[in-house]
Design an enzyme around this catalytic site. Structure first.
Site, mmCIF file in Angstrom:
data_model
loop_
_atom_site.group_PDB
_atom_site.id
_atom_site.type_symbol
_atom_site.label_atom_id
_atom_site.label_comp_id
_atom_site.label_asym_id
_atom_site.label_seq_id
_atom_site.Cartn_x
_atom_site.Cartn_y
_atom_site.Cartn_z
ATOM 1 N N HIS A 77 0.813 -1.232 0.000
ATOM 2 C CA HIS A 77 0.000 0.000 0.000
ATOM 3 C C HIS A 77 0.840 1.273 0.000
ATOM 4 C CE1 HIS A 77 -3.447 -2.320 0.868
ATOM 5 N NE2 HIS A 77 -3.227 -2.510 2.147
ATOM 6 N N CYS A 99 4.048 -1.423 -3.813
ATOM 7 C CA CYS A 99 3.795 -1.887 -5.181
ATOM 8 C C CYS A 99 4.237 -0.797 -6.168
ATOM 9 C CB CYS A 99 2.304 -2.179 -5.352
ATOM 10 S SG CYS A 99 1.906 -2.607 -7.051
ATOM 11 N N HIS A 127 -8.250 4.537 4.045
ATOM 12 C CA HIS A 127 -7.438 3.415 3.575
ATOM 13 C C HIS A 127 -5.951 3.802 3.573
ATOM 14 C CE1 HIS A 127 -5.771 0.297 1.015
ATOM 15 N NE2 HIS A 127 -6.862 -0.400 1.252
ATOM 16 N N GLU A 129 -3.513 3.094 1.701
ATOM 17 C CA GLU A 129 -2.947 3.508 0.406
ATOM 18 C C GLU A 129 -3.238 4.993 0.145
ATOM 19 O OE1 GLU A 129 -3.825 1.050 -3.187
ATOM 20 O OE2 GLU A 129 -4.102 2.995 -4.154
ATOM 21 N N SER A 219 -10.446 -6.278 3.726
ATOM 22 C CA SER A 219 -9.782 -6.042 2.438
ATOM 23 C C SER A 219 -10.762 -5.336 1.507
ATOM 24 C CB SER A 219 -9.346 -7.390 1.856
ATOM 25 O OG SER A 219 -9.366 -7.343 0.451
ATOM 26 N N SER A 220 -10.413 -4.134 1.068
ATOM 27 C CA SER A 220 -11.377 -3.365 0.271
ATOM 28 C C SER A 220 -11.588 -3.987 -1.103
ATOM 29 C CB SER A 220 -10.948 -1.910 0.150
ATOM 30 O OG SER A 220 -9.776 -1.802 -0.612
ATOM 31 N N ASN A 221 -10.533 -4.582 -1.696
ATOM 32 C CA ASN A 221 -10.752 -5.152 -3.035
ATOM 33 C C ASN A 221 -11.635 -6.402 -2.965
ATOM 34 O OD1 ASN A 221 -8.924 -7.683 -3.689
ATOM 35 N ND2 ASN A 221 -7.686 -6.348 -2.405
ATOM 36 N N SER A 265 -5.356 -10.417 -1.879
ATOM 37 C CA SER A 265 -4.479 -10.841 -0.785
ATOM 38 C C SER A 265 -4.781 -12.270 -0.324
ATOM 39 C CB SER A 265 -4.593 -9.850 0.372
ATOM 40 O OG SER A 265 -5.926 -9.561 0.634
HETATM 41 S S1 SF4 Z 1 -3.856 -4.431 -6.590
HETATM 42 FE FE1 SF4 Z 1 -1.853 -5.394 -6.363
HETATM 43 S S2 SF4 Z 1 -0.771 -5.046 -8.298
HETATM 44 FE FE2 SF4 Z 1 -2.490 -3.617 -8.174
HETATM 45 S S3 SF4 Z 1 -1.672 -1.751 -7.272
HETATM 46 FE FE3 SF4 Z 1 -2.495 -2.942 -5.597
HETATM 47 S S4 SF4 Z 1 -0.800 -4.150 -4.854
HETATM 48 FE FE4 SF4 Z 1 -0.234 -3.395 -6.878
#
Ligand code: SF4
Length: 282
Positions: A77, A99, A127, A129, A219-221, A265
């Protein structure tokens, strides 16, 4: 036994894989207890695995406990410029596993704020990030969660996005900014890894009876994958690992088509466990 279909793209993304591998490599290199600034990734099972390998998460407000030459890894992040400087000034060995896609956003924000642009970030202001990115323009960014703005906007704007945002929110943000500001420099920094996972989840959830989304609760994603799947398939559940699959759930899905996806993750071994249980191999 269910018929299980795994999303075309699911699980660990490039940035997370890289950060985990980096931490393991660095621990071996120094051969002592090393630290990560906050959990390396949002997955309790992986956190436990790392602890077994002498890699421990530490919060920024506990940093006084570390000694000179202790090793600390920055997670994917990323963090603010000030945090990196502080860690280095304390004599810690800083391994930056941010990243590269996030580093790219931080550099843009830094560059354009220095050129006099006002930074706008589409994302969740809490968040890490987003907090990290904001730290590369002296915490001066205007942060919007969905592209709506209550405040009057300045005339010269540079806008970026949290990597896990939805394209829909990005379009909204750019449209609204164009209406409210004279000069808008827009960098769509939504990560491809997120997009392809979201697209795969969208496609798969249209053709199955049940969807299982695997990933950390915070985890937000993963949460976004869940929202996308739920729109197409009302019978969608979110679990952290195979232990959360109840007997009733497994029973009620016998003979049904079950789709599986996982957040960025979630390691392969957890996905495999869930597939095995749903296929009746366990
Ligand atoms: S989702 Fe994964 S590859 Fe994409 S920016 Fe975030 S850490 Fe990087």
């Amino acid at each position: 036994m269910s018929k299980v279909l795994l999303a075309e793209n699911a699980g660990f993304c490039f940035g997370v894989q890289r950060a985990v591998e980096e931490a393991i490599k660095i621990q071996k290199q120094y051969n002592k207890k090393i630290y990560t600034l906050g959990p390396l990734i949002h997955n309790n099972d992986v956190v436990n695995y790392l602890e077994e390998n002498n890699i421990f998460a530490i919060d920024y407000n506990e940093i006084d406990q570390l000694e000179q030459d202790d090793v600390i890894v920055i997670r994917s992040h990323g963090v603010t410029k000030k945090v990196i400087e502080d860690l280095e000034n304390r004599g810690l060995i800083v391994v930056n596993a941010t990243c590269p896609y996030v580093t790219n956003i931080q550099k843009k924000v830094n560059k354009f704020s220095e050129k006099g642009y006002n930074i706008v970030i589409l994302g969740d202001k809490k968040h890490p990030e987003v907090i990290g990115i904001n730290g590369w323009c002296n915490d001066s960014a205007i942060i919007t969660k969905d592209g709506s703005f209550d405040e009057k906007l300045p005339n010269k704007i540079c806008v970026v996005s949290q990597t896990t945002e939805k394209q829909e929110n990005w379009k909204n943000t750019v449209t609204n900014l164009s209406l409210k500001s004279k000069e808008v420099l827009a960098f769509n920094t939504i990560c491809q890894a997120t997009e392809v996972r979201q697209k795969s989840a969208d496609n798969l959830s249209k053709i199955v009876d049940t969807m299982i989304v695997i990933g950390g609760r915070n985890s937000s994603n993963t949460t976004k994958l869940y929202e996308i799947a739920k729109k197409n398939c009302s019978n969608t559940i979110h679990i952290e690992n195979a232990k959360e699959l109840t007997k009733e759930f497994i029973e009620s899905n016998k003979g049904k088509k079950v789709g599986i996806t996982a957040g960025a993750s979630t390691p392969d071994w957890i996905i495999k466990e869930v597939i095995d249980i749903m296929e009746g191999n366990n």
